[in-house]
Design a protein around this motif. Structure first.
Motif, short mmCIF file in Angstrom:
data_model
loop_
_atom_site.label_atom_id
_atom_site.label_comp_id
_atom_site.label_asym_id
_atom_site.label_seq_id
_atom_site.Cartn_x
_atom_site.Cartn_y
_atom_site.Cartn_z
N SER A 79 0.81 -1.22 0.00
CA SER A 79 0.00 0.00 0.00
C SER A 79 0.84 1.28 0.00
O SER A 79 0.28 2.37 -0.08
N PHE A 80 2.17 1.13 0.07
CA PHE A 80 3.03 2.33 -0.02
C PHE A 80 3.13 2.82 -1.46
O PHE A 80 3.63 3.93 -1.71
N ILE A 81 2.68 2.01 -2.44
CA ILE A 81 2.64 2.45 -3.84
C ILE A 81 1.47 3.44 -3.96
O ILE A 81 0.31 3.06 -3.81
N ARG A 82 1.79 4.69 -4.25
CA ARG A 82 0.77 5.75 -4.22
C ARG A 82 0.18 6.06 -5.59
O ARG A 82 -0.95 6.56 -5.67
N THR A 83 0.92 5.82 -6.64
CA THR A 83 0.45 6.22 -7.98
C THR A 83 0.80 5.18 -9.03
O THR A 83 1.79 4.44 -8.87
N ILE A 84 -0.01 5.14 -10.09
CA ILE A 84 0.34 4.43 -11.31
C ILE A 84 0.67 5.50 -12.35
O ILE A 84 -0.10 6.43 -12.56
N LEU A 85 1.84 5.37 -12.97
CA LEU A 85 2.33 6.40 -13.89
C LEU A 85 2.41 5.85 -15.31
O LEU A 85 2.88 4.71 -15.52
N LEU A 86 1.96 6.66 -16.26
CA LEU A 86 2.17 6.35 -17.68
C LEU A 86 3.36 7.18 -18.14
O LEU A 86 3.37 8.40 -18.04
N ILE A 87 4.40 6.49 -18.60
CA ILE A 87 5.68 7.12 -18.93
C ILE A 87 5.92 7.03 -20.44
O ILE A 87 5.64 6.01 -21.08
#
Length: 326
Positions: A206-214
């Protein structure tokens, strides 16, 4: 049990018979005898053995008695009659242990228990939006088994060769570079469900805060991107909402004060220790003992920690100690 002894056996002796001389008479005795012969013409009794010889005989006799007593003491094995006092080092050696006290070590405790949701549980969700605020796709993370989950989203029109998805503990804005440190590579958009490792963060991702499109520059853009110092730019962000129960609610570090192996400084707010700045010569075990926790707790509180010191503590490093800021 038979014992050998280096003491000589007790000896006895009898004085030499008259007319013999086992020991040479002393010079004072001989002088006295000559004076008496000159005075009355009679022959005096023979001089006795010298005092030195008598003293030697008495000493030997006494030593023999002591040796016999010591031998009796050794053979009786009676602690009531023969007691021997052992010093601290002797006692340690007798027990087969070292006399040097060992340094305190970190207490051995069971690993923290993390509740694993059953398969099919929705772990987290979000909406992927671009810089203009347009919604590109919903994002869901669903538990598959005890160790894995999948990330599902629907993105069309993004070339897989130059676009990729990452999970990040940071919350960058659109247009920023991909944050340094730990980033979870998920794969390319349009390739179906993407694996998500739930073993991250000691079993609590749960420490993963965001999903990023790179977006990665193509061959013609690489030189300009390198000159700008950004080869992986964020073009869309999905802040995550986690639906799982809070873990490790029992974890509340308490500062016991500076001690050997933990001489650093802390930052606190509202009575809660939030962070610790590592000092020179600090150790992870020393830090853990100072705050009444374990090394596993420190790793849980710092899931994105990447350090050149590994499990050691680097001077100047800031460790998170607040579960809410994990």
């Amino acid at each position: 049990m038979p014992h050998s002894s280096s003491f000589p056996a007790a000896t006895t002796s009898t004085p030499p018979p008259p007319g013999t001389s086992a020991t040479r008479p002393s010079s004072s005795c001989r002088r006295t005898a000559r004076m008496r012969r000159r005075a009355d013409g009679t022959r005096p009794p023979r001089c006795s053995t010298s005092r030195r010889g008598a003293d030697s005989f008495a000493s030997m006799h006494q030593f023999g008695r002591l040796a016999a007593a010591a031998l009796a003491c050794l053979t009786t094995l009676s602690l009531a009659a023969c007691s021997f006092t052992l010093g601290p080092r002797d006692k340690a050696v007798a027990k087969g242990t070292s006399a040097t006290p060992s340094a305190p070590s970190e207490p051995v405790t069971a690993p923290p228990r993390i509740e694993t949701p059953p398969p099919g549980t929705l772990l987290a969700s979000g909406v992927l939006t671009d810089g203009a605020g347009a919604e590109l796709s919903t994002v869901t993370i669903t538990q598959v088994d005890a160790h894995h989950a999948t990330t599902a989203l629907a993105l069309d029109g993004y070339e897989p060769a130059i676009h990729s998805l990452y999970g990040s503990p940071e919350s960058p804005a659109v247009g920023d570079c991909l944050p340094g440190g730990l980033n979870l590579g998920l794969g390319s958009p349009g390739s179906g469900d993407l694996p998500f490792a739930t073993e991250l963060g000691s079993g609590d991702p749960s420490f993963i805060r965001t999903i990023l499109l790179i977006r990665t520059p193509n061959a013609s853009e690489t030189e300009a991107a390198a000159a700008a110092g950004c080869l992986h730019r964020v073009i869309a962000v999905a802040p995550l909402m986690w639906h799982t129960a809070e873990q490790r609610t029992d974890l509340h570090p308490v500062d016991a004060g500076s001690t050997n192996g933990a001489r650093g400084t802390t930052e606190s707010a509202d009575g809660t220790v939030q962070s610790y700045t590592v000092a020179k010569n600090d150790t992870m075990s020393g830090i853990a003992q100072r705050f009444g926790i374990t090394g596993a707790d420190i790793r849980y509180l710092n899931p994105a920690r990447i350090s050149t010191c590994g499990d050691m503590a680097c001077a100047g490093e800031v460790l998170n100690l607040d579960r809410a800021r994990r």
